[in-house]
Scaffold this active site. Structure first.
Site, short mmCIF file in Angstrom:
data_model
loop_
_atom_site.label_atom_id
_atom_site.label_comp_id
_atom_site.label_asym_id
_atom_site.label_seq_id
_atom_site.Cartn_x
_atom_site.Cartn_y
_atom_site.Cartn_z
N GLU A 27 0.60 -6.53 -5.59
CA GLU A 27 1.53 -7.19 -4.64
C GLU A 27 1.37 -8.71 -4.65
O GLU A 27 0.28 -9.24 -4.41
CB GLU A 27 1.30 -6.64 -3.22
N ASP A 84 -13.51 4.88 -4.19
CA ASP A 84 -12.49 5.85 -3.79
C ASP A 84 -11.75 5.28 -2.58
O ASP A 84 -12.15 5.46 -1.44
CB ASP A 84 -13.20 7.17 -3.44
N LYS A 103 -1.85 -1.96 7.68
CA LYS A 103 -1.49 -2.03 6.26
C LYS A 103 -1.86 -3.41 5.72
O LYS A 103 -2.38 -3.56 4.61
CB LYS A 103 0.01 -1.74 6.09
N HIS A 135 6.18 -15.80 0.92
CA HIS A 135 6.12 -14.62 0.08
C HIS A 135 7.12 -14.74 -1.07
O HIS A 135 6.80 -14.49 -2.23
CB HIS A 135 6.40 -13.38 0.92
#
Ligand code: MEV
Length: 446
Positions: free
Chosen positions: A87, A280, A264, A377
């Site tokens: 991202e 993991d 998130k 962004h």
């Protein structure tokens, strides 16, 4: 020159360097060796035969970009932190924020508690009370047997089975389900395999003692017996900025719809560190989300408050990671990334990941509560849009430049802008119109 003594100056201007210069700086810091640089330069050449040891039905490798988060100073130590992520803007935002925190405040971390949890389910037992009494009376024997027969290697490294607890859970039919929690110290391994093996092993001696056979034996991905905490403290913070951050934090505290996005953003920082180090990340995601929902309402795993004139941000969640076991020492890139962090214990990796998550969250909340996300962004996303539109070679810088100008003018940009700009560039190139004319053309439209 070691990373710990010189990284403040060696990170200066880091984001402006080209890849070759960036790698030289990391060698100068002691984060990478010249051999690591050679490896990184040919890293798409990972041996597919090696992957056969990791997974099944191997076709090859899926390559993620691997970057480095700069400027981190955690618990008084400098770190160059590897992050594997696709991202745009995550690494830029976290590095920028780490630089700001370094200048204006501190990042400290801590581990609270220890061990991890394995579970044995006994869906129905004849007498829950009798089962509990028998098991607790024989607890030391069970722990000793497991440590001797199945966890001897772990015991040699200072870990092993530490405790067994009996939980009684009400079933929907109002009968009692027994769930035994087996507490295991897994040292520097995340421990999923050994904990599950210990639980499977315990089925037989528990049956011999109680006449009851456990149904399921497996690690729990909610190891809340051990929590990783990170704290950012910014004394003398700008009160307007701080108010925005505190309100943004409150939004997530009160509203699970926002808490999901907030968390998130925290995981945007944590997952890439876990992936880079071969951990993991699904286990950590499960732990974080389950912990976030422990009160019955899904809540944020970070909080921002004012304490006097200081802004204080905290992160708290279980972050079960390893620096041995799994592919941490087998995947050449993970091995190199762990070496780059120069850490001795899994707890240190867990604390670094928590710090990165908290700084990432600070970056997101700062942007959201001030200028908004889109402009910063999108500026970083321009390269993706340019390539997606199909620009090639010399077209790329021309399209990017023009998209930047459109963004400055209109405060937004999309894939269709990139396609349009490229189409017009090609048309004008065909008719030999100068590229500069395109910029003016776009800037005067809409
Ligand atoms: C985007 O990947 C993550 C953010 O949405 C997180 C947040 O809203 O806090 C920016």
């Amino acid at each position: 020159m070691t990373l710990s003594t010189r990284s403040k100056t060696l990170f200066d201007g880091f984001s402006k360097l080209n890849r070759r210069e960036r790698l030289s700086r990391l060698v100068e810091m002691g984060a990478l060796s010249p051999d690591d640089v050679t490896f990184l330069n040919m890293s798409s050449g990972l041996n597919p035969d090696l992957a056969e040891n990791f997974i099944e039905n191997v076709m090859g490798y899926f390559q993620l970009p691997l970057g480095v988060a700069a400027h981190f100073h955690i618990d008084g130590r400098n770190y160059a932190i590897p992050m594997a992520v696709e991202e745009t803007s995550i690494i830029a935002a976290v590095s920028k924020m780490a630089k700001w925190v370094r200048k204006h405040g501190t990042i400290t971390t801590e581990i609270k508690g220890s061990g991890t949890i394995g579970q044995l389910q006994l869906s129905r037992v004849a007498s829950p009370l009798q089962f509990e009494q028998t098991l607790l009376r024989n607890k030391d024997f069970l722990i000793h047997s497991a440590n001797q027969d199945i966890a001897a290697g772990l015991v040699r490294r200072g870990g092993g089975v530490r405790d067994i607890e009996v939980r009684k859970i009400k079933r929907p039919d109002l009968e009692t389900m027994i769930v035994c929690h087996v507490h295991v110290e897994t040292c520097d391994a995340m421990g999923a395999n050994i904990v599950t093996q210990v639980c499977e092993f315990l089925k037989t001696p528990i049956y011999d003692l109680t006449g009851e056979m456990a149904d399921i034996a497996i690690i729990s991905n909610l190891p809340d017996c051990k929590l990783t905490q990170a704290t950012i403290c910014i004394p003398a913070v700008d009160p307007v900025l701080a108010e925005g951050l505190v309100e943004a934090s409150l939004f997530a505290e009160c509203d699970p719809y926002r808490a999901a996005t907030h968390n998130k953003g925290v995981l945007n920082g944590i997952d890439p560190v876990l992936i880079a180090t071969g951990n993991d990340w699904r286990a950590v995601e499960a732990a974080v989300h389950a912990y976030a929902a422990r009160s019955g309402q899904y809540r944020p795993i970070t909080r921002w408050v004012m304490e006097g004139k200081s802004l204080v941000g905290t992160f708290e969640a279980p972050l079960p990671v390893g620096i041995v076991g799994g592919v941490t020492r087998l995947h050449p890139t993970a091995k190199m990334c762990l070496k780059m962090l120069n850490i001795k214990h899994a707890d240190e990796l867990s604390r670094i990941a928590a710090a990165v998550g908290l700084v990432q969250n600070l970056g997101a909340l700062t942007a959201l509560s001030t200028v908004g996300l889109t402009e910063g962004h999108m500026r970083l996303h321009i390269s993706n849009l340019t390539i997606e539109a199909g620009a090639k070679g010399a077209e790329i810088p021309l399209v990017k430049k023009q998209l930047e100008e459109i963004l400055s003018l209109r405060k937004r940009i999309s894939a269709s802008h990139a396609i349009e700009v490229l189409k017009e560039l090609r048309e004008r190139t065909r008719t030999s119109a100068p590229a500069a004319a395109l910029v003016n053309h776009h800037n005067t439209r809409e």
